[in-house]
Design an enzyme around this catalytic site. Structure first.
Site, mmCIF file in Angstrom:
data_model
loop_
_atom_site.group_PDB
_atom_site.id
_atom_site.type_symbol
_atom_site.label_atom_id
_atom_site.label_comp_id
_atom_site.label_asym_id
_atom_site.label_seq_id
_atom_site.Cartn_x
_atom_site.Cartn_y
_atom_site.Cartn_z
ATOM 1 C CE LYS A 168 -1.799 2.641 3.002
ATOM 2 N NZ LYS A 168 -1.641 3.885 2.235
ATOM 3 N N GLY A 224 3.104 4.940 13.402
ATOM 4 C CA GLY A 224 3.685 3.679 13.878
ATOM 5 C C GLY A 224 3.085 3.260 15.213
ATOM 6 C CD GLU A 241 13.214 0.108 9.850
ATOM 7 O OE1 GLU A 241 13.718 1.084 10.444
ATOM 8 O OE2 GLU A 241 13.702 -1.035 9.905
ATOM 9 C CB CYS A 275 13.797 8.035 7.769
ATOM 10 S SG CYS A 275 14.637 6.765 6.817
ATOM 11 C CD GLU A 371 11.384 12.901 10.911
ATOM 12 O OE1 GLU A 371 10.211 12.658 11.255
ATOM 13 O OE2 GLU A 371 12.075 12.101 10.274
HETATM 14 P P1 NAD Z 1 2.893 8.611 7.530
HETATM 15 O O1 NAD Z 1 3.172 7.866 8.769
HETATM 16 O O2 NAD Z 1 1.952 9.742 7.562
HETATM 17 O O3 NAD Z 1 2.309 7.610 6.403
HETATM 18 C C1 NAD Z 1 3.000 6.437 6.011
HETATM 19 C C2 NAD Z 1 2.014 5.431 5.457
HETATM 20 O O4 NAD Z 1 1.127 5.005 6.483
HETATM 21 C C3 NAD Z 1 1.133 5.953 4.324
HETATM 22 O O5 NAD Z 1 1.034 4.933 3.332
HETATM 23 C C4 NAD Z 1 -0.224 6.159 5.009
HETATM 24 O O6 NAD Z 1 -1.297 6.046 4.128
HETATM 25 C C5 NAD Z 1 -0.221 5.017 5.997
HETATM 26 N N1 NAD Z 1 -1.103 5.163 7.156
HETATM 27 C C6 NAD Z 1 -1.595 6.302 7.705
HETATM 28 N N2 NAD Z 1 -2.349 5.996 8.791
HETATM 29 C C7 NAD Z 1 -2.330 4.635 8.933
HETATM 30 C C8 NAD Z 1 -2.886 3.717 9.871
HETATM 31 N N3 NAD Z 1 -3.634 4.134 10.899
HETATM 32 N N4 NAD Z 1 -2.634 2.404 9.716
HETATM 33 C C9 NAD Z 1 -1.858 1.957 8.702
HETATM 34 N N5 NAD Z 1 -1.305 2.788 7.778
HETATM 35 C C10 NAD Z 1 -1.533 4.109 7.894
HETATM 36 O O7 NAD Z 1 4.335 9.029 6.989
HETATM 37 P P2 NAD Z 1 4.727 9.970 5.772
HETATM 38 O O8 NAD Z 1 4.317 11.358 6.106
HETATM 39 O O9 NAD Z 1 4.220 9.350 4.495
HETATM 40 O O10 NAD Z 1 6.327 9.843 5.782
HETATM 41 C C11 NAD Z 1 7.166 10.674 6.527
HETATM 42 C C12 NAD Z 1 7.632 10.005 7.806
HETATM 43 O O11 NAD Z 1 8.159 8.717 7.524
HETATM 44 C C13 NAD Z 1 8.754 10.743 8.515
HETATM 45 O O12 NAD Z 1 8.527 10.783 9.899
HETATM 46 C C14 NAD Z 1 9.990 9.900 8.218
HETATM 47 O O13 NAD Z 1 11.034 10.035 9.139
HETATM 48 C C15 NAD Z 1 9.401 8.537 8.202
HETATM 49 N N6 NAD Z 1 10.253 7.601 7.454
HETATM 50 C C16 NAD Z 1 10.960 6.669 8.156
HETATM 51 C C17 NAD Z 1 11.819 5.805 7.490
HETATM 52 C C18 NAD Z 1 12.625 4.766 8.234
HETATM 53 O O14 NAD Z 1 13.147 3.847 7.606
HETATM 54 N N7 NAD Z 1 12.755 4.856 9.542
HETATM 55 C C19 NAD Z 1 11.943 5.905 6.101
HETATM 56 C C20 NAD Z 1 11.198 6.865 5.417
HETATM 57 C C21 NAD Z 1 10.347 7.721 6.113
#
Ligand code: NAD
Length: 470
Positions: A168, A224, A241, A275, A371
Site C-alpha cells: 500500500k 507507527g 521503521e 528518515c 523532525e
Molecule cells: P505517515 O506515517 O503519515 O504515512 C505512512 C504510510 O502510512 C502511508 O502509506 C499512510 O497512508 C499510511 N497510514 C496512515 N495511517 C495509517 C494507519 N492508521 N494504519 C496503517 N497505515 C496508515 O508518513 P509519511 O508522512 O508518508 O512519511 C514521513 C515520515 O516517515 C517521517 O517521519 C519519516 O522520518 C518517516 N520515514 C521513516 C523511514 C525509516 O526507515 N525509519 C523511512 C522513510 C520515512
C-alpha cells in the site's frame, strides 16, 4: 494522463473511488486515478490469504526466479519509472534514476538469499532443528519520500520467504508502486502480490485485520504507534521503521572546507525528506563559524526547481501539508536562531523552499528537538565531547547518527556512545541491502535488510526429535 491500476487477485482493477495526484513542482493535478474502498481492501486480503497455502510450498528457486524477473523488468523501464517518480515525488531525475537502481538492487539481493535449516543438536539422543516458515499474509505500508524503493525492499523479502503480500503506497505518491502492478501481474501467481492504494484513510484495515499476519511499516512515529496499538488485538508481527532526528557531531580536527560538501549532501538530499538525513549538526566551537560559512555557501549555490529540468539539484517539498509544516519549523528557526543561508520559500507555483542553514540555535526549540523533514539544518555549537554526546542522545528518536573527525579511533569511541540504530563515521545516510537497518527508541522496532531483515518475515519453527522409538 496515463492509466494506472491496482492489482487484486491477479487482476488489474480500477478502484471504486477517485484520487487526484498533484505534481509538487507545478501544483497541478497531473494524473487522475482511482483508489480502493473498504471492500477492495477486503478483496486484496482475501486474495492473499487464498494464495498463501500454495505459494508457501513453491520451491525457493522458483521464488528467486520471480524476483529476478521483477528486477529485470523494472530495470528495463528505468526511465519510465524515474520520470514518473520525479513528477509525483519531486526529486531531481538523477535521484529518481538512482531510486529505481536501488529498488532493483534490493530485489536482487533478496533473490539470492537463503533460509537454511539450522541444526542445534544431532547425536544419538536427539535431532533439534530450527526451520524458518513464512508468516502468511504480510502488508507493506510505505511513505511518500522513497515509495518505489521502500515498497521494493518490503515486497522482495516477504515473498522470498513464502508469504503473500499486499503493498500500500501513500496517497500523494502512489503512481510508481501502482505501475509495478503491471509487472507483478505477469510474474506472480494470482493473489501472491496485491497492490492497492487509498486516500491515506484505510491503512488501519491492514493493521487490524485478523487475516494479516504482519505489517511492515515505514512512516512517521505517530502512525507507527497507532499501528502497534491496532496490531495488539491479533498479536501481529511488526516492523516499524519510523521517524528520526539524526545528530551529527563534528570534532575540531577536521577541515571545514573539505568536510562541508559531505555533510551538506547528507542533510539536504531529497530536500531533507529522508528518515536518515542528518537533521541536527553539533559543531565544536573552534570550527563553528568556518563550517557554518562553508555550509551556507553550498546552500546559496543550490539550484532549486522542477526535478525534470536539467541542472536542478533540489526539487520541491513533496506535498502541501508537509510544505506548511516545514514553514512552521522555519518560523521557529527564525525565532530561536539566525538564518545563515536560505530561509525563504519561492514564489509559486510549486512547493519550493531553498536549503536553509540555521546558526546560533540550541536544543530546546522545535527545529532542533523535532523532525522538520524538510530542507532545514540547525547547526549547534558545543564545547566538550561529553556535552555533545549527551545532547545528541537527549532525544526520543534514535534512528541514525554520525561522528566526523580525522582521528578515526577517537571518532570510533564517540560513535559507540550514541544511542541509535546506525552510527556512521565520516559519512551519514550510507545504507544498502547487505547491512541491517533499524531504529532505537521511538525510531522503530525490528530490522530491515540483510539476513536479519529477511528473518523478520519468518516464523521460527523448531523440530525437536527424540531418537527413541516405542
Ligand atoms: P505517515 O506515517 O503519515 O504515512 C505512512 C504510510 O502510512 C502511508 O502509506 C499512510 O497512508 C499510511 N497510514 C496512515 N495511517 C495509517 C494507519 N492508521 N494504519 C496503517 N497505515 C496508515 O508518513 P509519511 O508522512 O508518508 O512519511 C514521513 C515520515 O516517515 C517521517 O517521519 C519519516 O522520518 C518517516 N520515514 C521513516 C523511514 C525509516 O526507515 N525509519 C523511512 C522513510 C520515512
Amino acid at each position: 494522463m496515463q492509466s494506472f491500476s491496482m492489482l487484486i487477485n491477479g487482476d488489474l482493477v480500477q478502484g471504486n473511488r477517485p484520487l487526484d495526484i498533484i505534481n509538487p513542482a507545478t501544483e497541478e493535478v497531473f494524473q487522475r486515478i482511482t483508489c480502493a474502498d473498504e471492500s477492495q481492501f477486503e478483496q486484496a486480503i482475501g486474495a492473499a490469504k487464498a494464495a498463501f497455502p500454495q505459494w508457501q510450498t513453491v520451491d525457493m528457486q522458483n521464488r528467486r526466479d520471480s524476483l529476478n524477473k521483477l528486477a529485470d523488468a523494472l530495470e528495463e523501464q528505468t526511465n519510465v519509472f524515474a520520470e514518473l517518480l520525479t513528477q509525483e515525488q519531486g526529486k531531481p531525475l538523477a535521484e529518481s534514476i538512482a531510486e529505481v537502481g536501488f529498488s532493483c538492487a534490493f530485489i536482487r539481493y533478496f533473490a539470492q538469499s537463503e533460509l537454511p535449516i539450522e541444526t542445534y543438536q544431532d547425536d544419538e539422543t536427539a535431532k533439534i532443528e530450527l526451520h524458518r516458515k513464512p508468516l502468511g499474509v504480510v502488508a507493506g505500508v510505505v511513505p511518500w519520500n522513497f515509495p518505489l524503493m521502500i515498497g521494493s525492499f518490503k515486497l522482495a523479502p516477504a515473498v522470498l520467504a513464502g508469504n503473500t503480500f499486499i503493498l500500500k503506497p501513500p496517497a500523494t505518491t502512489p503512481l510508481c508502486v501502482l505501475k509495478l502492478s503491471e509487472i507483478c501481474q505477469q510474474i506472480f501467481p494470482k493473489g501472491v502480490v496485491n497492490i492497492i492504494t487509498d486516500n491515506n484513510d484505510l491503512g488501519h484495515i491492514l493493521s487490524t485485520h485478523p487475516d494479516v499476519a504482519k505489517v511492515a511499516f515505514t512512516g512517521s512515529t505517530p502512525v507507527g504507534k497507532k499501528i502497534m496499538s491496532a496490531a495488539a488485538t491479533t498479536l501481529k508481527r511488526l516492523t516499524l521503521e519510523l521517524g528520526g532526528n539524526d545528530a551529527g557531531i563534528v570534532l575540531p580536527d577536521v577541515d571545514p572546507k573539505k568536510i562541508a560538501p559531505a555533510i551538506f549532501a547528507t542533510a539536504f538530499m531529497n530536500c531533507g525528506q529522508v528518515c536518515i538525513a542528518l537533521k541536527r549538526l553539533y559543531v565544536h566551537e573552534d570550527i563553528y563559524d568556518d563550517l557554518v560559512h562553508e555550509l551556507s555557501e553550498l546552500a546559496n549555490n543550490a539550484i532549486v526547481g522542477n526535478g525534470l529540468h536539467e541542472g536542478v539539484t533540489f526539487g520541491p517539498i513533496q506535498n502541501k501539508a508537509q510544505f506548511i509544516k516545514v514553514q512552521e519549523y522555519l518560523a521557529d528557526a527564525k525565532e530561536n536562531g539566525v538564518i545563515s543561508a536560505g530561509g525563504e520559500v519561492l514564489d509559486g507555483p510549486g512547493f519550493f523552499m531553498r536549503p536553509t542553514i540555521v546558526r546560533d540555535v540550541t536544543d530546546g526549540c522545535k527545529v532542533v528537538d523535532e523532525e522538520p523533514f524538510g530542507p532545514i539544518l540547525p547547526v549547534i555549537k558545543y564545547k566538550t565531547i561529553d556535552e555533545a554526546v549527551e545532547r545528541a542522545n537527549n532525544s526520543v528518536f534514535g534512528l541514525g547518527g554520525s561522528v566526523w573527525s580525522n582521528d578515526l579511533d577517537k571518532a570510533y569511541d564517540v560513535a559507540k556512545r550514541l544511542e541509535c540504530g546506525t552510527t556512521w563515521i565520516n559519512q551519514h545516510l550510507a545504507f544498502g541491502p547487505t547491512v541491517p537497518f533499524g531504529g532505537a527508541k521511538e525510531s522503530g522496532i525490528g530490522v530491515e535488510f540483510a539476513q536479519e531483515g529477511l528473518l523478520e518475515y519468518t516464523q521460527v519453527h523448531v523440530i525437536n526429535m527424540a531418537k527413541q522409538t516405542f
